[in-house]
Motif scaffolding. Structure first.
Motif, PDB file in Angstrom:
ATOM      1  N   PRO A   7     100.496  24.962  20.297  1.00 50.54           N
ATOM      2  CA  PRO A   7      99.795  26.047  21.025  1.00 50.54           C
ATOM      3  C   PRO A   7      99.960  25.948  22.596  1.00 50.54           C
ATOM      4  O   PRO A   7      99.739  26.712  23.181  1.00 50.54           O
ATOM      5  CB  PRO A   7      98.315  25.874  20.655  1.00 50.54           C
ATOM      6  N   HIS A 101      93.957  29.997  12.215  1.00 49.86           N
ATOM      7  CA  HIS A 101      94.906  30.749  12.337  1.00 49.86           C
ATOM      8  C   HIS A 101      95.916  30.108  11.261  1.00 49.86           C
ATOM      9  O   HIS A 101      95.800  29.217  10.909  1.00 49.86           O
ATOM     10  CB  HIS A 101      95.414  31.053  13.628  1.00 49.86           C
ATOM     11  N   HIS A 103      98.996  28.996  12.092  1.00 52.19           N
ATOM     12  CA  HIS A 103     100.124  28.138  12.670  1.00 52.19           C
ATOM     13  C   HIS A 103     100.368  27.002  11.607  1.00 52.19           C
ATOM     14  O   HIS A 103      99.109  26.299  11.261  1.00 52.19           O
ATOM     15  CB  HIS A 103     100.056  27.922  13.870  1.00 52.19           C
ATOM     16  N   HIS A 106      98.180  23.794  11.867  1.00 55.07           N
ATOM     17  CA  HIS A 106      96.749  23.893  11.179  1.00 55.07           C
ATOM     18  C   HIS A 106      96.717  24.040   9.417  1.00 55.07           C
ATOM     19  O   HIS A 106      95.673  23.479   9.273  1.00 55.07           O
ATOM     20  CB  HIS A 106      96.239  25.062  11.904  1.00 55.07           C
ATOM     21  N   HIS A 150      96.272  34.528  20.850  1.00 54.57           N
ATOM     22  CA  HIS A 150      97.638  33.507  20.716  1.00 54.57           C
ATOM     23  C   HIS A 150      98.159  33.855  19.125  1.00 54.57           C
ATOM     24  O   HIS A 150      99.599  33.767  19.376  1.00 54.57           O
ATOM     25  CB  HIS A 150      96.574  32.350  20.228  1.00 54.57           C
ATOM     26  N   ASP A 171      93.170  27.588  18.598  1.00 56.61           N
ATOM     27  CA  ASP A 171      94.055  27.491  19.714  1.00 56.61           C
ATOM     28  C   ASP A 171      94.073  28.564  20.815  1.00 56.61           C
ATOM     29  O   ASP A 171      94.582  28.766  21.608  1.00 56.61           O
ATOM     30  CB  ASP A 171      95.772  27.542  19.221  1.00 56.61           C
TER      31      ASP A 171
HETATM   32 ZN   LIG Z   1      98.708  27.913  16.957  1.00 58.10          ZN
END
Ligand SMILES: [Zn+2]
Length: 293
Positions: A7, A101, A103, A106, A150, A171
């Motif tokens: 991030p 989220h 990504h 994560h 983000h 993030d």
């Molecule tokens: Zn992220």
């Protein structure tokens, strides 16, 4: 998004053309005060995936009030067996998993973590989240706050355990430096609106997706808003001076950047350019006389 491991805004919180090469050293400082201690209901297990874009590594949060029953795990983190086993050990029985989220740093470990624990993936909704029994999850009042910007799917989690409150920000707000708007999934106008909502959480500690916990969400969100405003001015100035492409803007605004961080800088610049375009379109539409034939 290929290569999107994390991030962090590649120019940290300075982002000036001059100055030292951006990177971990520049990302090293929290932008507002660090929290003195974690709420009693929160435990941090940090994944071993440090890097310029993931800071110290991804934070996996284990939440449970004293006597609150099975835990809730937020963001299992990368698919690292040792990390996932450490989270499972710290959590004990798990009522469910929540995500801030999508990504990969994560969520890549989600399937393996669910295999290890048998825990279901819970959907974050805006009402207080309840266990299957109708009891509060992990003995906590957990409410989701949509926070696109983000990424389009980003949410923050407002948690209250016996009056000890904190907000998990993924993030959207980091423990160090500032975050990248991951254009085109991320959107700067949405991000600014999300930050304005978070700026109302005065006195709420921040439990971020990377870096240390912060003392006050309103202070962090206010800093991030000012940083984005300054970056918008820099990008607009670069365009006015003749920079025509995102790469040309990056060359001005992020001069001397580590080539490894250039793609992230270009996403961020594209997010700013898209936002400036939107603003220009809105103001040109708005200035048209309504009574013209
Ligand atoms: Zn992220």
């Amino acid at each position: 998004m290929a290569g999107d491991g994390g991030p962090a805004d590649p120019a940290g919180d300075s982002g000036r053309g001059e100055g030292p090469q951006p990177g971990l050293a520049q990302l090293g400082e929290p932008v507002v005060a660090v929290a003195g201690e974690l709420p009693g209901w929160a435990a941090l297990v940090r994944a071993p995936n440090p890097g310029p874009m993931t800071l110290d590594g991804t934070n996996t949060w284990v939440l449970r009030a004293a006597g609150g029953g099975p835990a809730v795990v937020v963001d299992p983190g990368p698919a690292d067996e040792q990390h996932l086993r450490a989270v499972a050990a710290a959590a004990g029985p798990v009522a469910g998993v929540l995500l801030t989220h999508g990504h990969p740093d994560h969520v890549d470990g989600l399937d393996r973590f669910r295999e290890l624990t048998g825990a279901p993936l819970l959907t974050a909704t805006s009402t207080p989240l309840l266990a299957a029994t109708g009891e509060p999850l992990a003995g906590l009042a957990i409410t989701a706050l949509p926070a696109p910007g983000h990424t389009a799917d980003s949410v923050c989690l407002l948690v209250d355990g016996a009056g000890q409150r904190a907000v998990l920000t993924g993030d959207t707000i980091l423990g160090r430096g500032t975050t990248v708007v991951a254009w085109p999934d991320g959107n700067l106008g949405d991000y600014l609106a999300s930050l304005r909502r978070l700026s109302e959480l005065a006195g709420w500690p921040v439990l971020p997706g990377h870096g240390p916990a912060l003392a006050d969400c309103a202070a962090a969100a206010g800093y991030y808003l000012a940083h984005r405003q300054a970056r918008l001015v820099q990008v607009a100035a670069a365009v006015a001076a003749g920079a025509g492409t995102p790469a040309e803007v990056v060359a001005v605004v992020y001069a001397g950047i580590d080539p490894a961080l250039r793609p992230a800088a270009e996403w961020s610049v594209q997010a700013h350019l898209a936002y400036l375009d939107e603003q220009a379109r809105e103001s040109s539409t708005g200035s048209q006389p309504l009574d013209e034939p």
